[in-house]
Design a protein around this motif. Structure first.
Motif, short mmCIF file in Angstrom:
data_model
loop_
_atom_site.label_atom_id
_atom_site.label_comp_id
_atom_site.label_asym_id
_atom_site.label_seq_id
_atom_site.Cartn_x
_atom_site.Cartn_y
_atom_site.Cartn_z
N GLU A 182 0.83 -1.21 0.00
CA GLU A 182 0.00 0.00 0.00
C GLU A 182 0.86 1.26 0.00
O GLU A 182 0.50 2.27 -0.59
CB GLU A 182 -0.92 0.02 1.23
CG GLU A 182 -2.04 -1.00 1.17
CD GLU A 182 -3.15 -0.57 0.23
OE1 GLU A 182 -3.16 0.61 -0.17
OE2 GLU A 182 -3.99 -1.41 -0.13
N THR A 183 2.00 1.23 0.68
CA THR A 183 2.85 2.42 0.78
C THR A 183 3.95 2.43 -0.26
O THR A 183 4.80 3.31 -0.24
CB THR A 183 3.47 2.52 2.19
OG1 THR A 183 4.15 1.29 2.50
CG2 THR A 183 2.39 2.75 3.24
N THR A 195 -7.83 12.11 8.75
CA THR A 195 -6.79 11.41 8.01
C THR A 195 -5.78 12.42 7.45
O THR A 195 -6.05 13.61 7.36
CB THR A 195 -7.37 10.62 6.82
OG1 THR A 195 -8.01 11.52 5.92
CG2 THR A 195 -8.37 9.57 7.30
N TRP A 196 -4.61 11.88 7.13
CA TRP A 196 -3.64 12.67 6.37
C TRP A 196 -3.19 11.80 5.19
O TRP A 196 -3.21 10.58 5.27
CB TRP A 196 -2.45 13.09 7.23
CG TRP A 196 -1.54 11.99 7.65
CD1 TRP A 196 -1.74 11.08 8.63
CD2 TRP A 196 -0.25 11.68 7.09
NE1 TRP A 196 -0.69 10.21 8.74
CE2 TRP A 196 0.27 10.56 7.81
CE3 TRP A 196 0.53 12.24 6.08
CZ2 TRP A 196 1.50 9.99 7.53
CZ3 TRP A 196 1.77 11.67 5.80
CH2 TRP A 196 2.24 10.57 6.53
N LYS A 197 -2.82 12.45 4.11
CA LYS A 197 -2.48 11.71 2.90
C LYS A 197 -0.98 11.49 2.80
O LYS A 197 -0.20 12.43 2.77
CB LYS A 197 -2.99 12.43 1.65
CG LYS A 197 -2.88 11.58 0.38
CD LYS A 197 -3.57 12.25 -0.79
CE LYS A 197 -5.08 12.23 -0.63
NZ LYS A 197 -5.64 10.85 -0.73
N HIS A 198 -0.60 10.21 2.81
CA HIS A 198 0.80 9.84 2.63
C HIS A 198 1.23 10.22 1.21
O HIS A 198 0.41 10.23 0.29
CB HIS A 198 0.94 8.32 2.85
CG HIS A 198 2.34 7.84 2.91
ND1 HIS A 198 3.08 7.55 1.79
CD2 HIS A 198 3.15 7.57 3.97
CE1 HIS A 198 4.29 7.14 2.14
NE2 HIS A 198 4.35 7.14 3.47
N PRO A 199 2.51 10.56 1.01
CA PRO A 199 2.98 10.90 -0.35
C PRO A 199 2.68 9.85 -1.41
O PRO A 199 2.55 10.18 -2.59
CB PRO A 199 4.49 11.07 -0.16
CG PRO A 199 4.64 11.51 1.26
CD PRO A 199 3.57 10.77 2.01
N CYS A 200 2.52 8.58 -0.99
CA CYS A 200 2.21 7.54 -1.97
C CYS A 200 0.72 7.53 -2.31
O CYS A 200 0.29 6.76 -3.17
CB CYS A 200 2.64 6.17 -1.45
SG CYS A 200 1.65 5.56 -0.09
N GLY A 201 -0.07 8.35 -1.63
CA GLY A 201 -1.47 8.50 -2.00
C GLY A 201 -2.49 7.88 -1.07
O GLY A 201 -3.69 8.08 -1.25
N VAL A 202 -2.06 7.10 -0.05
CA VAL A 202 -3.03 6.47 0.85
C VAL A 202 -3.37 7.40 2.00
O VAL A 202 -2.56 8.23 2.43
CB VAL A 202 -2.50 5.12 1.41
CG1 VAL A 202 -2.27 4.13 0.28
CG2 VAL A 202 -1.23 5.31 2.22
N ASP A 203 -4.60 7.29 2.50
CA ASP A 203 -5.05 8.07 3.65
C ASP A 203 -4.73 7.32 4.93
O ASP A 203 -5.08 6.15 5.08
CB ASP A 203 -6.56 8.32 3.57
CG ASP A 203 -6.92 9.22 2.41
OD1 ASP A 203 -6.14 10.14 2.12
OD2 ASP A 203 -7.98 9.00 1.80
N TYR A 263 -7.42 3.20 4.07
CA TYR A 263 -6.18 2.41 4.13
C TYR A 263 -6.32 1.28 5.15
O TYR A 263 -6.05 0.12 4.85
CB TYR A 263 -5.02 3.33 4.51
CG TYR A 263 -3.73 2.65 4.90
CD1 TYR A 263 -2.86 2.17 3.93
CD2 TYR A 263 -3.38 2.50 6.23
CE1 TYR A 263 -1.67 1.57 4.29
CE2 TYR A 263 -2.20 1.90 6.60
CZ TYR A 263 -1.35 1.45 5.63
OH TYR A 263 -0.17 0.85 5.99
#
Length: 228
Positions: free
Chosen positions: A36-37, A170-178, A219
């Motif tokens: 996922e990441t 939530t916050w959005k990881h640079p790879c796009g997942v919440d 996520y």
């Protein structure tokens, strides 16, 4: 009444049994999380953390630390006690307990309840997660004995506060997942990042086990089948 029973003798026994059912060797959760990441292969550096459950005036809670702002890494961030595996450590559980006592004082008595899934940290890192019980704590006393070189603040949040979905975001990881964020308590002590992920997973899959609305964090919803 239900919340108050979560960490009594019977409640801790239930947590032990749930943790015994976690097959950490299969690595399905870790592999799914890495996919996922976007991190790919399982990394090799190892660390361990302790999720310290406790009661405060009889109220079931979780204890957190905020790291010293003088530290080079993760300065000022909210986290669980833990750190890198030392060459003298014979198990990951020993790492988690050693780090906990180094940060919060050697007098701290920890009832180890069990091991949860491993989680991917920043870089090529795997973090082994343990759940422990500190009993009744007085936060001011723990704060006095904490290692000031590493710990800026010690604080607790009740399980009721933490499981209040209205305080989740939530916050959005640079790879796009919440990824999950806990906004209960002091705004300066927002719980996010790896600590937020571990807390979200342990809280809803081991301790409370409510039907959590995973629309709050898609996520974690996608990874739920790989958990307990």
């Amino acid at each position: 009444a239900r919340m108050r029973s979560l960490l009594d003798d019977a409640g801790r026994m239930r947590i032990r049994k749930r943790l015994e059912g976690v097959d950490v060797e299969k690595k399905e959760f870790l592999k799914a999380a890495l996919r996922e990441t976007g991190k790919g292969d399982v990394p090799m550096r190892r660390a361990a953390v302790l999720v310290p459950l406790c009661t405060v005036s009889g109220v079931p809670s979780v204890l957190f630390t905020r790291r010293s702002t003088a530290l080079n890494n993760h300065a000022g961030e909210v986290c669980f006690p833990g750190g890198m595996v030392d060459e003298k450590d014979t198990t990951f559980a020993e790492t988690a307990l050693r780090e906990c006592q180094e940060e919060l004082g050697s007098e701290l008595d920890v009832e180890m309840l069990g091991r949860y899934h491993d989680f991917p940290g920043r870089g090529h890192l795997v973090v082994s997660t343990y759940v422990g019980y500190l009993g009744e704590v007085q936060v001011d006393e723990v704060q006095k004995k904490a290692n000031k070189a590493e710990v800026e603040e010690v604080f607790t949040l009740s399980l009721s506060e933490l499981s209040n979905v209205a305080t989740h975001s939530t916050w959005k990881h640079p790879c796009g997942v919440d990824l999950p964020v806990f906004n209960a308590g002091d705004p300066n002590n927002r719980i996010w990042g790896l600590t937020g992920i571990i807390l979200y997973a342990v809280l809803y899959n081991v301790i409370v086990q409510d039907e959590v609305p995973h629309r709050v964090c898609r996520y974690m919803g996608r990874l739920r089948e790989a958990m307990i």
